[in-house]
Design a protein around this motif. Sequence first.
Motif, PDB file in Angstrom:
ATOM      1  N   GLY A  77     -72.390 -55.966 104.192  1.00 29.70           N
ATOM      2  CA  GLY A  77     -71.477 -55.392 103.523  1.00 29.70           C
ATOM      3  C   GLY A  77     -70.515 -56.281 102.603  1.00 29.70           C
ATOM      4  O   GLY A  77     -70.938 -57.455 102.374  1.00 29.70           O
ATOM      5  N   GLU A  78     -69.465 -55.630 101.917  1.00 28.14           N
ATOM      6  CA  GLU A  78     -68.447 -56.234 101.338  1.00 28.14           C
ATOM      7  C   GLU A  78     -67.217 -55.904 101.368  1.00 28.14           C
ATOM      8  O   GLU A  78     -66.979 -54.753 101.953  1.00 28.14           O
ATOM      9  N   ALA A  79     -66.298 -56.867 101.068  1.00 27.21           N
ATOM     10  CA  ALA A  79     -64.840 -56.432 101.111  1.00 27.21           C
ATOM     11  C   ALA A  79     -64.240 -57.279  99.936  1.00 27.21           C
ATOM     12  O   ALA A  79     -64.559 -58.445  99.863  1.00 27.21           O
ATOM     13  N   GLY A  80     -63.136 -56.964  99.404  1.00 29.12           N
ATOM     14  CA  GLY A  80     -62.440 -57.676  98.676  1.00 29.12           C
ATOM     15  C   GLY A  80     -61.396 -57.038  97.829  1.00 29.12           C
ATOM     16  O   GLY A  80     -60.948 -56.018  98.382  1.00 29.12           O
ATOM     17  N   LEU A  81     -60.703 -57.467  96.528  1.00 29.30           N
ATOM     18  CA  LEU A  81     -59.858 -57.149  95.620  1.00 29.30           C
ATOM     19  C   LEU A  81     -60.565 -56.187  94.603  1.00 29.30           C
ATOM     20  O   LEU A  81     -61.608 -56.670  94.274  1.00 29.30           O
ATOM     21  N   THR A  82     -60.075 -55.087  94.279  1.00 24.84           N
ATOM     22  CA  THR A  82     -60.643 -54.483  93.212  1.00 24.84           C
ATOM     23  C   THR A  82     -59.466 -53.842  92.085  1.00 24.84           C
ATOM     24  O   THR A  82     -58.298 -53.555  92.587  1.00 24.84           O
ATOM     25  N   LEU A  83     -59.691 -54.036  91.003  1.00 26.08           N
ATOM     26  CA  LEU A  83     -58.743 -53.560  89.879  1.00 26.08           C
ATOM     27  C   LEU A  83     -59.444 -52.382  89.384  1.00 26.08           C
ATOM     28  O   LEU A  83     -60.168 -52.321  88.761  1.00 26.08           O
ATOM     29  N   LEU A  94     -68.299 -56.779  87.346  1.00 23.05           N
ATOM     30  CA  LEU A  94     -67.729 -55.891  86.259  1.00 23.05           C
ATOM     31  C   LEU A  94     -68.211 -54.639  86.043  1.00 23.05           C
ATOM     32  O   LEU A  94     -69.596 -54.341  86.050  1.00 23.05           O
ATOM     33  N   ASN A  95     -67.603 -53.349  86.338  1.00 23.50           N
ATOM     34  CA  ASN A  95     -68.149 -52.021  86.203  1.00 23.50           C
ATOM     35  C   ASN A  95     -67.538 -51.383  85.099  1.00 23.50           C
ATOM     36  O   ASN A  95     -66.299 -51.175  84.979  1.00 23.50           O
ATOM     37  N   VAL A  96     -68.091 -51.362  83.996  1.00 21.23           N
ATOM     38  CA  VAL A  96     -67.629 -50.306  82.589  1.00 21.23           C
ATOM     39  C   VAL A  96     -68.843 -49.480  82.337  1.00 21.23           C
ATOM     40  O   VAL A  96     -69.769 -49.867  81.877  1.00 21.23           O
ATOM     41  N   TYR A 120     -63.083 -53.853  88.312  1.00 15.93           N
ATOM     42  CA  TYR A 120     -63.341 -55.021  88.518  1.00 15.93           C
ATOM     43  C   TYR A 120     -63.303 -55.523  89.736  1.00 15.93           C
ATOM     44  O   TYR A 120     -62.097 -55.241  90.338  1.00 15.93           O
ATOM     45  N   ASP A 121     -64.464 -55.904  90.495  1.00 12.33           N
ATOM     46  CA  ASP A 121     -64.439 -56.195  91.940  1.00 12.33           C
ATOM     47  C   ASP A 121     -64.452 -57.824  92.253  1.00 12.33           C
ATOM     48  O   ASP A 121     -65.562 -58.173  91.801  1.00 12.33           O
ATOM     49  N   LEU A 122     -63.535 -58.497  92.901  1.00 13.08           N
ATOM     50  CA  LEU A 122     -63.741 -59.793  93.369  1.00 13.08           C
ATOM     51  C   LEU A 122     -63.986 -59.718  94.965  1.00 13.08           C
ATOM     52  O   LEU A 122     -62.823 -59.138  95.672  1.00 13.08           O
ATOM     53  N   ALA A 123     -64.835 -60.057  95.405  1.00  8.80           N
ATOM     54  CA  ALA A 123     -65.546 -59.638  96.743  1.00  8.80           C
ATOM     55  C   ALA A 123     -65.959 -60.749  97.419  1.00  8.80           C
ATOM     56  O   ALA A 123     -66.786 -61.662  96.940  1.00  8.80           O
ATOM     57  N   LEU A 124     -66.243 -60.630  99.038  1.00  9.98           N
ATOM     58  CA  LEU A 124     -67.060 -61.408  99.620  1.00  9.98           C
ATOM     59  C   LEU A 124     -68.167 -60.183 100.045  1.00  9.98           C
ATOM     60  O   LEU A 124     -67.869 -59.190 100.424  1.00  9.98           O
TER      61      LEU A 124
END
Length: 498
Positions: free
Chosen positions: A381-387, A412-414, A395-399
Amino acid sequence: MKYKNPVVKGFYPDPSVCKVGDTYYLVCSSFQYFPGVPLFESRDLINWTQIGHCLTRESQVQLRRVNSSGGVFAPTIRHHDGRFYMTTTNDTTHQNFYVWTDDIRGEWSEPIFVDQGGIDPDLYFENGRAFFMSNGMDDEGSSGVVQCELDIETGAKRSPSRTIWQGTGGRYLESPHMYKIDGRYYLMAAEGGTEYGHMVVYARGDSLHGPFESYSANPVLTNRDLGGYELQGVGHGDLVEDGNGHWWMLHLGFRQIGRWLTYHHLGREVFLTPVTFGEDGWFTAGHDGITLTSFNTDRIPDTVVQQEKKVYTFGNTDWNLDWSYLRHPAAENYTLSVDRAVLRGTDVTLDAASSPTFIGLRQKDFDATIACEIELSGGEGEAGLTLYMDENHHYDLALRRGSAGCEAILRLNVGDIKSVERRVALNETRTTKLRIRSGHERYHFFLVQGDREIAMGTAQTRYLSSEVAGGFTGVLIGLYAVGEGTESAFVEFECAYA
């Protein structure tokens, strides 16, 4: 004294205000976020402290499967006979309702529904009677500002719904509010759409039910013709008197990212503008009908100092006030404490119009540094920061942990484009630090290892703006986890504004 606008920063749109004793109370829209309808108080109109929410139980508002920018629209707060009332619309279910409380810091009632359509409802009390307004269509099929009398105990209509004013001709008539000032009835509303053409208009009459005469110099407040000016989209206001004979308008507006860059991603915010009544009983607002980034005024004593919080951490924020969930959360997936947030992932991702494991803090200014450390454990799975702007724009910065090991990613999700811009393999994930630097036009993403920053990439803020994504919300800085069996601990979170 000189105060700066906005007085409440970040995604807090559609403000409504009332005054009880020496204290002002303000509510804002919340759309698909929960708890619903943030509630603030102030003693001076420029320093606002959040004290709660009006909708804190799932039984009060239906948010399941509500699309972004659906759900809870423009609320109104009023006080009558010792009781506070908040009325609003669930635009997804097309229902107007109100809740009440006798303790502003306590729980609010279960919803009382009103059999009148439209949006942006208002309550007005006079001589023991309650009147309800919304923008919609009356019982005869006529559109405009629609009014009926209510039984305030039950929500039952005591009169037919009747259109009493159709505005000045601008598109998207909304946000009606009624006031009685010096024996006359004033009906204020917004037109032009909650975009660059937004404006405040009003009319007055000698009867609560009309007819109403429009102010000859409408719109009374708008920034619509100010190309290249930072503050735009001014409208949707509510009036309040300060006890010293001075009137003010709390209203929404937004800050565009640059002088000639007509995008905004912080959401619609709360602005304060002085209002002045003339001898003829008509009022004007702002500086020649414009809202400014700052006002010099002698209406507020020089002893009042406008405070601004610059650093947000787990320790100095309240999980129940400052942070928000997407729709109704599964409480068992969150363990939140003063210095730590443990999130348990599910198969629901940020791309779903559902309730992923997510908790977010509104972005309140352009320039900021956001950082946290994450411990990722459990299965894949993953976890992290999202804007996060909405399910299609974030925008997701994650592990991320998979069968091949663990890595840090920037995604990046646009719209329909979802791109992993960079991957960095990690040897171990006991504690990994992520950092985002935000500016007016770009976000910069980093993986931090010791004293070394590894640049993960950049992304333009405009693609998280309302002009690109659509809708009525703003960016939230979110903590999230995805994946059944994934557990992530977020520690040492900080968002510091320049």
